[in-house]
Motif scaffolding. Structure first.
Motif, PDB file in Angstrom:
ATOM      1  N   ASP A 134       0.812  -1.206  -0.232  1.00 16.40           N
ATOM      2  CA  ASP A 134       0.049  -0.053  -0.108  1.00 16.40           C
ATOM      3  C   ASP A 134       0.837   1.345  -0.108  1.00 16.40           C
ATOM      4  N   PHE A 135       1.950   1.171   0.753  1.00 18.70           N
ATOM      5  CA  PHE A 135       2.698   2.542   0.916  1.00 18.70           C
ATOM      6  C   PHE A 135       3.513   2.738  -0.390  1.00 18.70           C
ATOM      7  N   PHE A 136       4.065   1.791  -1.002  1.00 16.63           N
ATOM      8  CA  PHE A 136       4.854   1.879  -2.452  1.00 16.63           C
ATOM      9  C   PHE A 136       3.800   2.134  -3.393  1.00 16.63           C
ATOM     10  N   GLU A 137       2.454   1.576  -3.406  1.00 14.32           N
ATOM     11  CA  GLU A 137       1.720   2.246  -4.313  1.00 14.32           C
ATOM     12  C   GLU A 137       1.269   3.677  -4.444  1.00 14.32           C
ATOM     13  N   LYS A 156      13.754  -7.214   2.363  1.00  8.51           N
ATOM     14  CA  LYS A 156      13.750  -7.728   0.830  1.00  8.51           C
ATOM     15  C   LYS A 156      12.464  -7.132   0.114  1.00  8.51           C
ATOM     16  N   GLU A 157      11.453  -7.175   0.913  1.00  9.17           N
ATOM     17  CA  GLU A 157      10.276  -6.270   0.352  1.00  9.17           C
ATOM     18  C   GLU A 157      10.078  -5.439   0.037  1.00  9.17           C
ATOM     19  N   ILE A 158      10.930  -4.388   0.776  1.00  9.92           N
ATOM     20  CA  ILE A 158      11.146  -2.896   0.634  1.00  9.92           C
ATOM     21  C   ILE A 158      11.790  -2.716  -0.728  1.00  9.92           C
ATOM     22  N   HIS A 159      12.999  -3.405  -0.977  1.00 15.48           N
ATOM     23  CA  HIS A 159      13.765  -3.221  -2.142  1.00 15.48           C
ATOM     24  C   HIS A 159      12.716  -3.728  -3.372  1.00 15.48           C
ATOM     25  N   GLU A 160      12.456  -4.948  -3.385  1.00 13.89           N
ATOM     26  CA  GLU A 160      11.468  -5.461  -4.263  1.00 13.89           C
ATOM     27  C   GLU A 160      10.291  -4.506  -4.667  1.00 13.89           C
ATOM     28  N   GLN A 161       9.634  -3.924  -3.731  1.00 18.17           N
ATOM     29  CA  GLN A 161       8.638  -3.268  -4.248  1.00 18.17           C
ATOM     30  C   GLN A 161       9.172  -1.766  -4.629  1.00 18.17           C
ATOM     31  N   SER A 162      10.209  -1.387  -4.275  1.00 19.57           N
ATOM     32  CA  SER A 162      10.806   0.143  -4.609  1.00 19.57           C
ATOM     33  C   SER A 162      11.144  -0.356  -6.234  1.00 19.57           C
ATOM     34  N   GLN A 164       9.675  -2.450  -8.456  1.00 19.78           N
ATOM     35  CA  GLN A 164       8.601  -2.655  -9.135  1.00 19.78           C
ATOM     36  C   GLN A 164       7.919  -1.397  -9.362  1.00 19.78           C
ATOM     37  N   HIS A 165       7.971  -0.468  -8.328  1.00 20.27           N
ATOM     38  CA  HIS A 165       7.363   0.922  -8.529  1.00 20.27           C
ATOM     39  C   HIS A 165       8.365   1.993  -9.033  1.00 20.27           C
ATOM     40  N   LYS A 166       9.490   1.416  -9.604  1.00 17.43           N
ATOM     41  CA  LYS A 166      10.418   2.439 -10.206  1.00 17.43           C
ATOM     42  C   LYS A 166      10.993   3.437  -9.248  1.00 17.43           C
ATOM     43  N   ILE A 167      11.179   2.993  -8.110  1.00 18.51           N
ATOM     44  CA  ILE A 167      11.825   3.940  -6.883  1.00 18.51           C
ATOM     45  C   ILE A 167      13.108   3.576  -6.585  1.00 18.51           C
ATOM     46  N   PRO A 168      14.133   4.357  -6.909  1.00 19.56           N
ATOM     47  CA  PRO A 168      15.544   3.988  -6.672  1.00 19.56           C
ATOM     48  C   PRO A 168      15.727   3.440  -5.254  1.00 19.56           C
ATOM     49  N   THR A 169      16.440   2.573  -4.674  1.00 23.50           N
ATOM     50  CA  THR A 169      16.757   2.197  -3.650  1.00 23.50           C
ATOM     51  C   THR A 169      18.068   1.561  -3.176  1.00 23.50           C
ATOM     52  N   ILE A 170      18.215   2.320  -1.873  1.00 24.24           N
ATOM     53  CA  ILE A 170      19.712   1.925  -1.428  1.00 24.24           C
ATOM     54  C   ILE A 170      19.791   0.702  -0.499  1.00 24.24           C
ATOM     55  N   ALA A 171      20.685  -0.261  -0.609  1.00 21.02           N
ATOM     56  CA  ALA A 171      20.752  -1.510   0.277  1.00 21.02           C
ATOM     57  C   ALA A 171      22.053  -1.251   1.227  1.00 21.02           C
ATOM     58  N   VAL A 172      21.891  -1.131   2.436  1.00 16.93           N
ATOM     59  CA  VAL A 172      23.140  -0.891   3.525  1.00 16.93           C
ATOM     60  C   VAL A 172      23.357  -2.443   3.831  1.00 16.93           C
ATOM     61  N   LEU A 173      24.855  -2.453   3.587  1.00 17.27           N
ATOM     62  CA  LEU A 173      25.319  -4.048   3.976  1.00 17.27           C
ATOM     63  C   LEU A 173      25.840  -4.014   5.154  1.00 17.27           C
TER      64      LEU A 173
END
Length: 369
Positions: A134-137, A156-162, A164-173
């Protein structure tokens, strides 16, 4: 070709007692990592709060050899080395007192875009997944960057939804770029880079994903954004530490409330109860708080309700009406108004927040919704 300042910075940071804060003190005192490397062992007293033990292994040739290998590794793998003392960190992260002296980065992102950090449990439920969807929609119509930790579950869901909705995403390792943990997310990490996102870490290629690194990693997730959203977490979960860092940095924290019997809502409920996070009652309310000003058409309520079908208990009604009549009322004032002890009022307020009737603010202040 990476300049010698980066070589000396990596060598200096590798010294056993030179953490991020001491590193900052040394380069501030001597003007550069190279000068600190060459002079700090003899002139350490010039640096405030730095003792003989701190500088004991500065100048060790093994660290310079390690730094040379690290730079070759970074050049071979298209990894950027960003130094805090050269003002190369993302600007919000740079404001944090304990920001990393060195940040390693693959990919790129537009630092000027607003960032939102979202974190949560590896044991995500359908409730948390629906909130993220809902948030990313709603968010997809806005230019922003999401930030999370590339773990399983919520991250994982955050990055995948980002993506999917063409929002750049940063993963901190929580480790160096010589590996990818968890390995199940290797394809996801590649997709992040393909879709205008980035992977960042403060750890060099010798650092494995040790347990303590994850807590350290969480401060970067909190530091990169003005706001952190905790989706689901249990008592004492790693996401609670991310919220604590965000509070320490004076950033906004939001938490998704849930049933008190749901183990992965208990951490969120606790953050709300302790006024360490604002309760999320509707997507619209959250978007307004984040400054996105979502339209009514796009932002449906997360917890739809009608005034007619919520039957409040007598104590809930008393507290609710008092808050409604006095917007932004403090807990102490509320206790005085209704002649009830504050420790008895707080559980009622949490119930009202879960019903979407009340919103809490810092300083133990409340407003009716």
């Amino acid at each position: 070709m990476i300049s010698e300042e980066y070589l000396y910075a990596i060598a200096l940071r590798e010294c056993s007692l030179v953490g991020d804060i001491n590193f900052h003190k040394l380069v501030r005192t001597f003007g550069s990592a190279e000068e600190a490397w060459k002079r700090a062992k003899k002139e350490y007293s010039k640096a405030d709060g730095v003792g003989r033990k701190t500088v004991a292994d500065i100048g060790n040739e093994d660290y310079l050899k390690f730094a040379e290998k690290e730079i070759k590794f970074c050049e071979k793998n298209q990894i950027m080395v960003r130094l805090r003392h050269l003002n190369e960190l993302p600007y919000l992260l740079n404001e944090c007192d304990d920001a990393p002296a060195i940040l390693y980065q693959k990919g790129s992102f537009e630092d000027a875009l607003p960032k939102i950090s979202l974190v949560g449990t590896r044991n995500m439920t359908s409730y948390g997944k629906q909130f993220i969807s809902d948030f990313f929609e709603v968010t997809k119509g806005y230019k922003c960057v999401s930030v999370s930790g590339l773990a399983l579950g919520v991250d994982k869901e955050i990055h995948e939804q980002s993506i999917q909705h063409k929002i750049p995403t940063i993963a901190v390792l929580a480790h160096g770029f010589h590996t990818l943990y968890p390995s199940k997310n290797k394809k996801l990490s590649e997709k992040i880079l393909e879709d205008n996102g980035a992977l960042v870490t403060e750890f060099n290629s010798s650092r494995k994903p040790d347990r303590e690194n994850f807590i350290q990693r969480n401060r970067i997730i909190a530091g990169l954004s003005p706001s952190t959203i905790v989706v689901e977490t249990g008592f004492g979960g790693g996401s609670v530490s991310t919220a604590s860092f965000a509070n320490d940095y004076n950033r906004e924290v939001f938490a998704l409330p849930g049933k008190i019997t749901d183990p992965y809502s208990q951490g969120c409920n606790q953050l709300i109860f302790q006024n360490k996070a604002s309760s999320i009652s509707t997507i619209k309310d959250l978007m307004d708080s984040l400054g996105f000003n979502a339209s009514k058409e796009k932002a449906a309520e997360l917890f739809p309700y009608s005034e007619l079908n919520i039957q409040l208990t007598d104590s809930q009604e008393t507290v609710y009406q008092s808050i409604k009549a006095h917007p932004q009322v403090s807990l102490d004032d509320l206790a005085q108004m209704i002649s009830m002890a504050s420790y008895k009022i707080l559980p009622i307020i949490l119930e009202l927040e879960l019903l979407g009737k009340v919103k809490s603010f810092s300083g133990r202040q409340f407003r009716a919704i």
